[in-house]
Design a protein around this motif. Sequence first.
Motif, short mmCIF file in Angstrom:
data_model
loop_
_atom_site.label_atom_id
_atom_site.label_comp_id
_atom_site.label_asym_id
_atom_site.label_seq_id
_atom_site.Cartn_x
_atom_site.Cartn_y
_atom_site.Cartn_z
N VAL A 1 0.86 -1.19 0.00
CA VAL A 1 0.00 0.00 0.00
C VAL A 1 0.89 1.25 0.00
N LEU A 2 0.81 2.02 -1.07
CA LEU A 2 1.67 3.21 -1.21
C LEU A 2 1.26 4.32 -0.24
N GLN A 3 0.02 4.28 0.21
CA GLN A 3 -0.57 5.34 1.06
C GLN A 3 -0.60 6.67 0.33
N GLY A 4 -1.03 6.62 -0.93
CA GLY A 4 -1.19 7.86 -1.70
C GLY A 4 -0.74 7.68 -3.14
N HIS A 5 -0.69 8.76 -3.88
CA HIS A 5 -0.21 8.73 -5.25
C HIS A 5 0.64 9.97 -5.49
N LEU A 6 1.47 9.92 -6.51
CA LEU A 6 2.29 11.08 -6.87
C LEU A 6 1.38 12.21 -7.29
N ASP B 1 9.05 10.52 -2.10
CA ASP B 1 9.45 10.33 -0.70
C ASP B 1 8.26 10.34 0.25
N ASP B 2 7.11 10.87 -0.21
CA ASP B 2 5.93 10.92 0.66
C ASP B 2 5.13 9.61 0.59
N LEU B 3 5.48 8.75 -0.36
CA LEU B 3 4.80 7.47 -0.49
C LEU B 3 5.71 6.37 0.05
N ARG B 4 5.17 5.14 0.11
CA ARG B 4 5.96 4.03 0.65
C ARG B 4 6.76 3.37 -0.47
N ILE B 5 7.41 4.18 -1.30
CA ILE B 5 8.15 3.65 -2.45
C ILE B 5 9.52 3.12 -2.02
N ARG B 6 10.18 3.85 -1.12
CA ARG B 6 11.48 3.39 -0.64
C ARG B 6 11.33 2.02 0.01
N GLU B 7 10.27 1.87 0.81
CA GLU B 7 10.02 0.60 1.48
C GLU B 7 9.73 -0.51 0.46
N LEU B 8 9.07 -0.14 -0.64
CA LEU B 8 8.78 -1.13 -1.69
C LEU B 8 10.08 -1.61 -2.32
N MET B 9 10.98 -0.67 -2.60
CA MET B 9 12.25 -1.03 -3.23
C MET B 9 13.09 -1.93 -2.33
N GLN B 10 13.10 -1.60 -1.02
CA GLN B 10 13.83 -2.44 -0.06
C GLN B 10 13.25 -3.85 -0.02
N ARG B 11 11.92 -3.89 -0.12
CA ARG B 11 11.22 -5.17 -0.07
C ARG B 11 11.57 -6.01 -1.30
N LEU B 12 11.62 -5.36 -2.48
CA LEU B 12 11.92 -6.06 -3.72
C LEU B 12 13.36 -6.58 -3.73
N GLU B 13 14.24 -5.87 -3.01
CA GLU B 13 15.64 -6.31 -2.93
C GLU B 13 15.77 -7.54 -2.05
N LYS B 14 14.98 -7.52 -0.95
CA LYS B 14 15.11 -8.60 0.03
C LYS B 14 14.44 -9.90 -0.39
#
Lengths: 199, 199
Positions: free
Chosen positions: B107-112, B121-134
């Motif tokens: 859940v991004l919790q919003g849109h661009l 940076d206001d969305l959960r995009i960084r967390e998504l990228m970390q998740r895709l790496e792991k």
Amino acid sequence: MHYGSEILSRTIDELMKLPGIGRKTAQRLAFYLLKSSQEDAVALANAIVELKEKVRFCVQCFNASENDLCTICRDVKREPALICVVEETNDLLAIEKTSEFHGLYHVLQGHLSPLDGIGPDDLRIRELMQRLEKTEVREMIIATNPNAEGEATALYLMKLVKPLGIKVTRIARGLPVGSDLEFSDEVTLSRALTGRQEM
Amino acid sequence: MHYGSEILSRTIDELMKLPGIGRKTAQRLAFYLLKSSQEDAVALANAIVELKEKVRFCVQCFNASENDLCTICRDVKREPALICVVEETNDLLAIEKTSEFHGLYHVLQGHLSPLDGIGPDDLRIRELMQRLEKTEVREMIIATNPNAEGEATALYLMKLVKPLGIKVTRIARGLPVGSDLEFSDEVTLSRALTGRQEM
């Protein structure tokens, strides 16, 4: 419906009990609250609790009030011999906004609706009659809604109060100000014709 | 606005802070609460307080959850290699209702929305990228809304994730099932044409 959280699900169910709030709106409100600040959510919850604890109905007119008598009934500048009967507190607020009325109110807290099992005893009609007996009333304006239930309630009250020798009036029904004759419905238009006034 | 009660007025103000609730609706809700039973009003207030106290966001997918991981992320029967990216928890619920998707969510919790100052940076995009790496992800379905902001967000995510060698798909846009071609807007219709599939 599975929300992944029992509490979230319960909040949505509680919100859905409110009038005009369906599941979608309740969901939107709950998710908004979830994202909003702790202070805002707590302020809302506290306001609701305090509302139930401290706000009741005026013993004379049944408007919302924090004291036995509401601010309007306590206002010595208002004319106590002029009573305006409305269905709900919302209607009272709408009339107050016009600044045209300087008498007191009587909030029926509903309208007659035999189909829903709402009879005269379910409204504040007995209290109205007791009030009319106790105080000198010059005129009673019936400002129930101009729909089937409101008209039925108005007629009922008129028959009840007129024998007491009190002047009973009804708010005018006609074309809304700023509207077009062309687009008005026929019932309103025929009302506007029969209710015509000399210029 | 003069409501004859400070507390009533405050409750209406608090209700008006909720999304889509204007003064009239807030008044109706407040008067409803005033008339409703003490239990119902307190149950609502308690649910709101408990919601803020106990419900937070899943640390993995940012769905609403009472635990660190939400019920979907904890469900061993779901496919962890399939991730569906949505804007809000409401969207997740809508997809869950179809029973068509058995992977996990993000859940991004919003849109661009640059005009509203909402960037990546206001969305959960960084967390998504970390998740895709792991984790090993086979496919990422982008299910942001089919409007300007949702499409922009989808495009941004696609450019970010595709270089990682992950298959990125977008939910189909076309004519709603049960609708009429005649009454569909041209953008939807042209989307339906370019997105046509062999039968």
